[in-house]
Design an enzyme around this catalytic site. Structure first.
Site, mmCIF file in Angstrom:
data_model
loop_
_atom_site.group_PDB
_atom_site.id
_atom_site.type_symbol
_atom_site.label_atom_id
_atom_site.label_comp_id
_atom_site.label_asym_id
_atom_site.label_seq_id
_atom_site.Cartn_x
_atom_site.Cartn_y
_atom_site.Cartn_z
ATOM 1 N N TYR A 87 -2.006 -0.877 10.169
ATOM 2 C CA TYR A 87 -2.029 -1.151 8.727
ATOM 3 C C TYR A 87 -0.760 -0.615 8.065
ATOM 4 C CZ TYR A 87 -3.795 -1.317 3.927
ATOM 5 O OH TYR A 87 -3.958 -1.581 2.584
ATOM 6 N N SER A 136 0.855 -1.185 0.000
ATOM 7 C CA SER A 136 0.000 0.000 0.000
ATOM 8 C C SER A 136 0.888 1.231 0.000
ATOM 9 C CB SER A 136 -0.889 0.023 1.254
ATOM 10 O OG SER A 136 -1.491 1.295 1.441
#
Length: 252
Positions: A159, A145
Site C-alpha cells: 500500500y 495517502s
C-alpha cells in the site's frame, strides 16, 4: 468571477472511482453539491446505485458504471460511457484503492501485485483515458495517502509503495499535460479517516490517533473541500502538488 464563484462546478462532469463506499461516496456527493454531474465507477454495482441516489438528491445527474480499474479495458469503458451519458469529462478523481496489512515477509506475490494494479496502474490508465477525453482541459485528482510521506507503524509495504508511486505519477503527468493539454494533475494525501476500509484497523489506530494534533480521526466529508478546490477554477494555477489532509499528523 467572485471568490466563491471560482469554486463552482456548474456545467462540469466528474468521474469518481471507488465511489461505492467511504471517501469516494463523500467526494462524489461533494462534487455534486458544488454543481457537477458525476459518473460513478466501482466493482459493487448495488452500492454505486446508493451513491447515485445521493447525487440525484443534490439535483445533479449521475451515471453508474461497474468497473475494475485494474483492467485497462474497464478504464476506457468508464470514460467512454461517461462521455456518452453525460456529454464530456472535466474532472477525474482517482479514488479506487485497496490495502493489505501484514508482514512483508508473509505477503503473497499476487496480493502485492493486486495492490499495485489497483492503486497505481489503475490510476495511471484512468488518468490517460480521462486526459484524452478532456478536450477543453480539466483536472485530475489522485487520492494518495500519508503512508506515501511517512511511516506510522502499520505493516503495509504494498500500500505504501503504491501511494508513493502515485505521488511520483502525479508530478510526472502534471509536467506532461498541464501545458500541452491544459489538464492539471494534483494529489490529496488523507490521514486516518473513519471509513469501511479502515474499520478493520480501528483497534490498531488508537495509539496513532493520540499522535494526531487534532486528537481524532477524520470524517469523510472533511476531505470534500480539498477535492472541490482542486477540481474547480479556484485552483487554476495549482498543478503537480499534494494537499495533505491529516489533522496535522505529518507535522510531528
Amino acid at each position: 468571477m467572485s471568490a466563491l464563484e471560482q469554486f463552482s462546478l456548474r456545467s462540469k462532469v466528474a468521474i469518481v472511482t471507488g465511489a461505492s463506499s467511504g471517501l469516494g461516496v463523500a467526494i462524489a456527493e461533494g462534487l455534486a453539491q458544488a454543481g457537477a454531474d458525476v459518473a460513478l465507477g466501482a466493482r459493487r454495482l448495488d452500492r454505486l446505485h446508493e451513491t447515485a441516489e445521493r447525487i440525484t438528491n443534490a439535483g445533479r445527474r449521475a451515471h453508474v458504471v461497474q468497473a475494475d480499474v485494474s483492467k485497462v479495458d474497464d478504464c476506457a469503458r468508464l470514460v467512454q460511457e461517461t462521455v456518452d451519458a453525460l456529454g464530456r469529462v472535466d474532472i477525474l478523481v482517482n479514488n479506487a484503492g485497496i490495502g493489505v496489512v501484514g508482514s512483508a515477509l508473509r505477503q503473497r506475490p499476487e496480493d502485492f501485485r493486486r495492490v499495485l494494479a489497483v492503486n497505481l496502474e489503475g490510476c495511471h490508465w484512468m488518468a490517460c483515458r480521462a486526459a484524452e477525453a478532456m478536450t477543453d482541459g480539466g483536472s485530475i485528482i489522485n487520492i494518495a495517502s500519508i503512508s506515501a510521506l511517512t511511516q506510522y507503524g502499520l505493516a503495509q509495504a504494498a500500500y505504501a509503495a503504491s501511494k508513493a508511486g502515485l505521488l511520483a505519477l502525479t508530478s510526472d503527468l502534471a509536467h506532461e499535460w498541464t501545458g500541452r493539454r491544459n489538464v492539471r494533475v494534483n494529489a490529496i494525501a488523507p490521514g486516518f479517516f473513519l471509513t469501511e476500509m479502515t474499520e478493520p484497523l480501528k483497534d490498531g489506530l488508537e495509539p496513532l490517533l493520540r499522535r494526531v494534533p487534532s486528537g481524532r480521526a477524520g470524517y469523510p466529508h472533511e476531505l470534500t473541500g480539498a477535492a472541490i478546490f482542486l477540481a474547480s477554477d479556484a485552483s487554476s494555477y495549482v498543478t503537480g502538488q499534494t494537499i495533505v489532509v491529516d489533522g496535522g499528523f505529518t507535522t510531528g
